[in-house]
Design a protein around this motif. Structure first.
Motif, PDB file in Angstrom:
ATOM      1  N   ALA A  87      -1.468 -15.465  10.534  1.00 10.38           N
ATOM      2  CA  ALA A  87      -1.877 -15.392  11.937  1.00 10.38           C
ATOM      3  C   ALA A  87      -3.031 -16.032  12.474  1.00 10.38           C
ATOM      4  CB  ALA A  87      -2.097 -13.726  11.741  1.00 10.38           C
ATOM      5  N   VAL A  88      -3.983 -16.126  11.451  1.00  9.93           N
ATOM      6  CA  VAL A  88      -5.538 -16.904  11.463  1.00  9.93           C
ATOM      7  C   VAL A  88      -4.962 -18.326  11.923  1.00  9.93           C
ATOM      8  CG1 VAL A  88      -7.143 -17.694  10.656  1.00  9.93           C
ATOM      9  CG2 VAL A  88      -6.731 -15.445  10.123  1.00  9.93           C
ATOM     10  N   TRP A  89      -4.062 -18.943  11.179  1.00 14.83           N
ATOM     11  CA  TRP A  89      -3.746 -20.232  11.692  1.00 14.83           C
ATOM     12  C   TRP A  89      -3.275 -20.236  13.139  1.00 14.83           C
ATOM     13  CZ3 TRP A  89      -3.584 -25.382  10.299  1.00 14.83           C
ATOM     14  CH2 TRP A  89      -2.882 -26.252  11.102  1.00 14.83           C
ATOM     15  N   ALA A  90      -2.490 -19.470  13.423  1.00 13.45           N
ATOM     16  CA  ALA A  90      -1.995 -19.391  14.674  1.00 13.45           C
ATOM     17  C   ALA A  90      -3.207 -19.598  15.764  1.00 13.45           C
ATOM     18  CB  ALA A  90      -0.962 -18.284  15.046  1.00 13.45           C
ATOM     19  N   ASN A  91      -4.234 -19.054  15.471  1.00 12.92           N
ATOM     20  CA  ASN A  91      -5.507 -18.885  16.538  1.00 12.92           C
ATOM     21  C   ASN A  91      -6.456 -19.804  16.300  1.00 12.92           C
ATOM     22  OD1 ASN A  91      -5.127 -16.733  18.356  1.00 12.92           O
ATOM     23  ND2 ASN A  91      -4.385 -15.670  16.692  1.00 12.92           N
ATOM     24  N   ASN A  92      -6.869 -20.139  15.177  1.00 11.84           N
ATOM     25  CA  ASN A  92      -8.054 -20.712  14.887  1.00 11.84           C
ATOM     26  C   ASN A  92      -7.914 -21.750  13.654  1.00 11.84           C
ATOM     27  OD1 ASN A  92     -10.795 -21.846  14.489  1.00 11.84           O
ATOM     28  ND2 ASN A  92     -11.564 -19.867  15.618  1.00 11.84           N
ATOM     29  N   LYS A  93      -7.865 -22.858  13.866  1.00  6.55           N
ATOM     30  CA  LYS A  93      -7.776 -23.760  12.652  1.00  6.55           C
ATOM     31  C   LYS A  93      -9.006 -23.870  11.539  1.00  6.55           C
ATOM     32  CE  LYS A  93      -3.859 -25.060  14.306  1.00  6.55           C
ATOM     33  NZ  LYS A  93      -3.793 -24.134  15.465  1.00  6.55           N
ATOM     34  N   TYR A 106     -11.607 -11.041   4.601  1.00  7.80           N
ATOM     35  CA  TYR A 106     -10.698 -11.361   5.132  1.00  7.80           C
ATOM     36  C   TYR A 106      -9.926 -10.604   6.111  1.00  7.80           C
ATOM     37  CZ  TYR A 106      -9.742 -15.430   1.853  1.00  7.80           C
ATOM     38  OH  TYR A 106      -9.771 -16.440   1.280  1.00  7.80           O
ATOM     39  N   MET A 107      -9.942  -9.321   5.994  1.00  8.46           N
ATOM     40  CA  MET A 107      -9.620  -8.496   6.930  1.00  8.46           C
ATOM     41  C   MET A 107     -10.240  -8.739   8.312  1.00  8.46           C
ATOM     42  SD  MET A 107      -9.312  -5.133   4.819  1.00  8.46           S
ATOM     43  CE  MET A 107      -9.317  -5.182   3.071  1.00  8.46           C
ATOM     44  N   PHE A 108     -11.500  -8.773   8.113  1.00 11.52           N
ATOM     45  CA  PHE A 108     -12.214  -9.161   9.453  1.00 11.52           C
ATOM     46  C   PHE A 108     -11.890 -10.369  10.144  1.00 11.52           C
ATOM     47  CE2 PHE A 108     -15.160  -5.688  10.909  1.00 11.52           C
ATOM     48  CZ  PHE A 108     -15.080  -4.887   9.655  1.00 11.52           C
ATOM     49  N   LEU A 109     -11.418 -11.508   9.166  1.00  9.45           N
ATOM     50  CA  LEU A 109     -10.934 -12.725   9.696  1.00  9.45           C
ATOM     51  C   LEU A 109      -9.703 -12.395  10.743  1.00  9.45           C
ATOM     52  CD1 LEU A 109     -12.330 -15.428   9.200  1.00  9.45           C
ATOM     53  CD2 LEU A 109     -10.457 -15.839   7.372  1.00  9.45           C
ATOM     54  N   GLY A 110      -8.868 -11.418   9.826  1.00 12.31           N
ATOM     55  CA  GLY A 110      -7.694 -11.248  10.888  1.00 12.31           C
ATOM     56  C   GLY A 110      -7.889 -10.545  12.039  1.00 12.31           C
ATOM     57  N   LEU A 111      -9.056  -9.607  11.832  1.00 11.32           N
ATOM     58  CA  LEU A 111      -9.168  -8.822  13.154  1.00 11.32           C
ATOM     59  C   LEU A 111      -9.899  -9.631  14.234  1.00 11.32           C
ATOM     60  CD1 LEU A 111     -11.050  -5.436  11.868  1.00 11.32           C
ATOM     61  CD2 LEU A 111      -8.764  -5.730  12.688  1.00 11.32           C
ATOM     62  N   GLY A 112     -10.758 -10.771  13.661  1.00 11.29           N
ATOM     63  CA  GLY A 112     -11.220 -11.611  14.777  1.00 11.29           C
ATOM     64  C   GLY A 112     -10.130 -12.217  15.601  1.00 11.29           C
ATOM     65  N   VAL A 113      -9.032 -12.632  14.966  1.00 16.18           N
ATOM     66  CA  VAL A 113      -8.163 -13.405  15.807  1.00 16.18           C
ATOM     67  C   VAL A 113      -6.926 -12.511  16.369  1.00 16.18           C
ATOM     68  CG1 VAL A 113      -8.475 -15.511  14.384  1.00 16.18           C
ATOM     69  CG2 VAL A 113      -6.474 -13.739  13.939  1.00 16.18           C
ATOM     70  N   GLY A 114      -7.134 -11.162  16.302  1.00 15.12           N
ATOM     71  CA  GLY A 114      -6.422 -10.158  16.887  1.00 15.12           C
ATOM     72  C   GLY A 114      -5.300  -9.848  15.993  1.00 15.12           C
ATOM     73  N   ALA A 115      -5.252 -10.281  14.573  1.00 11.67           N
ATOM     74  CA  ALA A 115      -4.038  -9.677  14.090  1.00 11.67           C
ATOM     75  C   ALA A 115      -4.052  -8.614  13.259  1.00 11.67           C
ATOM     76  CB  ALA A 115      -3.823 -10.843  12.844  1.00 11.67           C
ATOM     77  N   TRP A 116      -4.149  -7.408  14.188  1.00 10.44           N
ATOM     78  CA  TRP A 116      -4.391  -6.105  13.776  1.00 10.44           C
ATOM     79  C   TRP A 116      -3.291  -5.701  12.602  1.00 10.44           C
ATOM     80  CZ3 TRP A 116      -8.490  -6.231  16.654  1.00 10.44           C
ATOM     81  CH2 TRP A 116      -8.249  -6.800  17.771  1.00 10.44           C
ATOM     82  N   SER A 153       3.900 -14.471  12.869  1.00  9.04           N
ATOM     83  CA  SER A 153       3.467 -15.892  13.542  1.00  9.04           C
ATOM     84  C   SER A 153       4.340 -17.025  12.899  1.00  9.04           C
ATOM     85  CB  SER A 153       1.918 -16.289  13.376  1.00  9.04           C
ATOM     86  OG  SER A 153       1.471 -15.261  12.741  1.00  9.04           O
ATOM     87  N   VAL A 154       4.853 -17.976  13.329  1.00  9.88           N
ATOM     88  CA  VAL A 154       5.575 -19.171  12.652  1.00  9.88           C
ATOM     89  C   VAL A 154       4.557 -20.265  12.211  1.00  9.88           C
ATOM     90  CG1 VAL A 154       7.250 -20.666  12.843  1.00  9.88           C
ATOM     91  CG2 VAL A 154       7.633 -18.432  13.927  1.00  9.88           C
ATOM     92  N   VAL A 155       4.806 -20.499  10.880  1.00 10.94           N
ATOM     93  CA  VAL A 155       3.748 -21.488  10.496  1.00 10.94           C
ATOM     94  C   VAL A 155       4.573 -22.636  10.101  1.00 10.94           C
ATOM     95  CG1 VAL A 155       1.777 -19.832   9.987  1.00 10.94           C
ATOM     96  CG2 VAL A 155       3.424 -20.607   8.189  1.00 10.94           C
ATOM     97  N   PRO A 156       3.927 -23.908  10.032  1.00 11.80           N
ATOM     98  CA  PRO A 156       4.660 -25.051   9.682  1.00 11.80           C
ATOM     99  C   PRO A 156       4.621 -24.847   8.172  1.00 11.80           C
ATOM    100  CG  PRO A 156       2.911 -25.598  10.992  1.00 11.80           C
ATOM    101  CD  PRO A 156       2.683 -24.237  10.915  1.00 11.80           C
ATOM    102  N   TRP A 157       5.651 -25.434   7.303  1.00 10.36           N
ATOM    103  CA  TRP A 157       5.719 -25.262   5.982  1.00 10.36           C
ATOM    104  C   TRP A 157       4.507 -25.588   5.152  1.00 10.36           C
ATOM    105  CZ3 TRP A 157       5.609 -29.564   2.886  1.00 10.36           C
ATOM    106  CH2 TRP A 157       5.616 -30.544   3.385  1.00 10.36           C
TER     107      TRP A 157
END
Lengths: 618, 101, 155
Positions: free
Chosen positions: A408-414, A321-331, A496-500
């Motif tokens: 953060a991941v949603w904001a980048n890659n569904k 999961y952490m790497f998932l975050g890294l992959g989308v730039g969510a440091w 990141s703002v996500v839909p509810w």
């Protein structure tokens, strides 16, 4: 006061040296005091520095404390120094504080073991190396710490070396991470050659100036460094060592394979994120690999019967999961999850250790049952940990960190977000499978009790797990942004703002998983599955999805074959020809010196005749 | 006769002695071949003395004779000692220098 | 001619006593050759010392060895054909080389001068007295060595 930050890694190192030299001669109690004490003092110091920092952050938000000049060669120079900035502060706190509590726990868990002081020597050395790793301002120094933790992991996994399989597990962990380290070394050397120094700040500035985003070189260096990080963090395809590394003592697993060493890969990417931003292709690769890891780990966790292996696979998944975050730039999100995971995973491991302690070190969950009344403290600890791991909404810190991350991941890659949700569901299933199997149902016999040294760490970690999450909450729960604010100067802000409905799905998935686990528990499905002989599918998952078998065929067997072929050392044989020729000649000539008269006379005559001929005809 | 013919005779005799030295195994014959070679050398000296017309050739011959006598005495004694040791006069039997290898 | 033939017989003999007798004949032939060359003193010495003393010494020792027919047969087996190949080869090479050397000298063949014994004696005891003394020393050394070595064998 910040200038004394060098004492933070130095104190555990001193403790380790003392234990190494005098370990055999001092009492067990003294060894524990030296070990836990050195880390404890370091933790206090770290907290003090952190408080001072947050009270009045220095200008520029980063302080470099030089320690000494290492080498000055034409074309390359290295200086040993410690970099203190929010990222390293967070990690320093995590390592030293959690490390201290684990030392405390170990003093009771390992009581009576052979090699008690050796254990503490290794453990404090590990803490020192890890602190060096995160505080280093120079990639070469970081590599020293990197190797140090690798060695200590080997020593500690193979702590009970009398049993051969422990040694094999230790070797496996060391060799796999070593292979990854070689790739990392290649990356480091590329940087050194290109920039003449490995000082992190200089290198990052240089990279931005010299290389355009998406170019070949940043991608190449990033891949090399990434491979090193993947190995240390047990991600696909280098994850095979982590489940076997559970052969070490449980506190070791808590410290090394949950809270600290396996997060080194994440730290590496975060520290060098400027470089990784120059290679967007690599970042995408990171995301995909992380998604695969999450799924592999979650599926494997469903069928494990050893409680530590369940936790090992869960570690693998959470770091995924952490790497998932890294992959989308969510440091920042990745860092938050790192800290939160450290807390609750340590809690889980220590709780399972507490359980095993009273069951004669039994680790098979199907040999346990109904322990929630007999071991309330361990039950509480494990339950809190499981709640955080599954990211049950609101209650545990795991929820907040996973929410932040998945947002953060949603904001980048569904797609990646989808994988994360599936993983969350499966996580809920497998960890609560363990919870229900161990702590509910029919009770088994237990023995003994625990002392304060077990209860205190569990309690502290439990409270921390429950409270830590409130440092960073999503908008509808208060919108606290303490954590990301702290890290913002280094990592950039990010909310990141996500839909509810996205947040809703994120909350529902783990709950659904828990419900499924409970249903199957009531059904007795888990018990049946555990009791029955594993089918093909189970064996496959249990064995980590065949990675071991593939690696054995691809790498281990050819390597052993080459070793077998070369066992007579062919190069040496070539030189052996010279040797044999010389000896043979010697033997032949020696036979001539036997006193045979006619032979002597003959040779003399031959020589004389030859000489006369030369004289006569020249 | 000319000195060259004498020298040639000396050469032939020397060669015969040499062949005998190399070929014979019995040490008595070996010593005898040595004597023959010394004799041939002496003949060569005499021939040279005749050629140059001085007395030096014959004086040298006397020296050679002298040498032959001394050498033969010692050689025969050694022969007898060796026979006492290896029980035979075979030159090939005296291989006691060989070590057990 | 005689010298050559008898020498050959000496070298290839089976019985040492016979071979020595052939040797004596060869020495006598050599003495005649010396005489023809004008070296009367050398001829006399050859007969007296070489054939008289040295070969006699040889004979004494050979008699001491008391070899019998078995020894002669053994000797015969030792000098079969193949043994001679290498030595003769050597010798031919050597002889050829030296002979070529000797006979290619384009010096005028001058008749040699006979040297009288008186002349030899004079020269020997005045000019070459040192050589004479050294020769006697050599004989002394040989005597002592023979005596010492012979004594050892009596023990």
């Amino acid at each position: 006061m910040i200038g004394e930050v060098w004492m933070v890694p130095a104190l555990p190192l001193l403790g380790s040296v003392i234990l190494g030299i005098f370990g055999g001669k001092i009492s067990a109690r003294a060894a524990a005091v030296v070990g836990a004490g050195s880390v404890g003092v370091a933790a206090v110091l770290a907290v003090w520095i952190a408080v001072g920092w947050f009270g009045a952050p220095p200008v520029g938000n980063a302080v470099t404390v030089p320690v000494w000049d290492w080498m000055n060669l034409p074309g390359f120079s290295a200086r040993v120094g410690l970099l203190v900035d929010p990222v390293s502060l967070v990690l320093m706190l995590v390592i030293s504080v959690i490390g201290f509590f684990i030392h405390l726990f170990s003093s009771e868990y390992m009581a009576g073991e052979n090699g008690y002081s050796r254990y503490f020597a290794y453990l404090t050395l590990f803490v020192a190396s890890m602190l060096l790793l995160v505080l280093a301002n120079d990639l070469l120094v970081m590599f020293v710490g990197w190797e140090g933790v690798g060695v200590c992991s080997y020593l500690l996994v193979g702590f009970w070396f009398e049993e051969e399989k422990n040694g094999e597990a230790a070797q496996k962990s060391f060799i796999v991470t070593r292979i990854a380290d070689i790739a990392m070394l290649v990356g480091i050397l590329l940087l050194a050659v290109r920039f003449g120094t490995l000082d992190i700040g200089t290198v990052l500035h240089g990279a931005v100036a010299a290389w355009a985003p998406g170019g070949f070189w940043p991608a190449a260096v990033a891949v090399c460094l990434l491979v090193g990080g993947l190995g240390k963090s047990a991600q696909v395809p280098l994850q095979t060592w982590l489940p076997d590394a559970m052969a070490g003592p449980t506190p070791v697993s808590a410290l090394i394979h949950a809270a600290t060493m396996v997060t080194a890969g994440v730290y590496l990417v975060v520290r060098l994120h400027v470089l990784f931003l120059l290679a967007p292709g690599v970042l995408q690769g990171i995301g995909v690999g992380a998604a695969v890891t999450v799924l592999v780990a979650a599926c494997a966790g469903l069928v494990q019967s050893d409680i530590k292996r369940v936790l090992a696979y869960s570690t693998m998944g959470q770091i995924g999961y952490m790497f998932l975050g890294l992959g989308v730039g969510a440091w920042g999100a990745a860092m938050f999850h790192l800290a939160s995971h450290a807390i609750f995973k340590a809690l889980l491991f220590l709780s399972s250790g507490a359980v095993s302690m009273r069951l004669h070190h039994e680790q098979n969950i199907f040999a346990m049952g109904g322990l929630r009344r007999k071991m309330p403290v361990a039950f509480a600890g494990f339950l809190v940990g499981a709640v955080c791991l599954a990211a049950v909404p609101v209650v545990g810190c795991g929820f907040f960190s996973k929410e932040y991350l998945l947002g953060a991941v949603w904001a980048n890659n569904k797609v990646l977000w989808g994988v994360g949700i599936v993983g969350a569901f499966l996580t809920g299933v497998y960890i609560f499978r363990a919870v229900f199997t161990v702590f509910f149902g029919e009770a088994v016999a237990v023995s003994g009790g625990y002392g304060v040294r077990v209860i205190v760490p569990l309690a502290v970690l439990g409270v921390a797990a429950l409270g830590f999450g409130w440092l960073q909450t999503p908008g509808f729960l208060g919108g606290a942004k303490v954590f990301s604010d702290v890290l913002a100067p280094v990592l950039g802000g990010g909310e990141s703002v996500v839909p509810w409905w996205v947040a809703g799905v994120g909350m529902a998935a783990p709950l659904a998983g828990i419900a499924l686990a409970y249903a199957l528990h009531e059904n007795g499905f888990w018990r049946r599955q555990g009791a029955a002989a594993p089918g093909v599918w189970e064996k496959f998952l249990q064995g980590g999805m065949g990675f071991d078998a593939v690696y054995r065929v691809l790498f281990v067997k050819p390597f052993l074959w080459v070793v077998w072929v070369l066992r007579d050392d062919p190069v040496d044989q070539v030189f052996g020809v010279l040797e044999r020729a010389a000896v043979g000649l010697h033997r032949r000539l020696r036979e001539e010196q036997d006193g045979k008269l006619r032979r002597y006379a003959g040779w003399m005559m031959a020589g004389s005749v030859a000489t006369i001929l030369v004289v006569v005809f020249s | 006769m000319s000195w060259q013919g004498a020298a040639g005779l000396a050469l032939v005799l020397f060669c015969i002695g040499l062949a005998g030295l190399l070929a014979r195994r019995n040490l008595v014959f070996v010593l005898m071949s040595v004597e023959m070679m010394l004799n041939a050398a002496g003949l060569l000296f005499i021939a040279a003395g005749m050629r140059w017309g001085t007395a030096d050739g014959q004086i040298m011959f006397v020296m050679v004779l002298n040498l032959a006598g001394a050498e033969l005495a010692v050689g025969l004694i050694l022969l007898l000692r060796m026979r006492g040791r290896v029980r035979t006069l075979d030159g090939d039997a005296a291989v006691l220098l060989r070590d057990a290898s | 001619m005689v010298a050559v033939v008898t020498s050959l017989m000496a070298v290839t003999g089976k019985n040492p006593v016979h071979a020595l007798l052939w040797f004596v004949v060869s020495l006598l032939a050599m003495a005649v050759v010396f005489f023809v060359l004008g070296a009367a003193f050398a001829a006399a010495l050859e007969v007296i010392v070489y054939a008289g003393a040295i070969v006699v010494l040889f004979l004494f020792v050979v008699m001491m060895l008391s070899l019998d027919r078995a020894a002669w047969a053994r000797e015969g087996s030792w000098i079969r054909g193949p043994v001679w190949v290498a030595p003769v080869g050597f010798v031919v090479v050597l002889g050829g080389a030296l002979g070529w050397e000797i006979f290619s000298v384009p010096l005028p063949v001058r008749a040699g001068r006979a040297v009288l014994p008186a002349e030899v004696g004079l020269k020997m005891f005045s000019g070459d007295i040192l050589a004479v003394e050294m020769a006697s020393l050599l004989l002394l050394a040989g005597l002592v060595a023979a005596f010492h070595l012979a004594r050892g064998s009596e023990r």
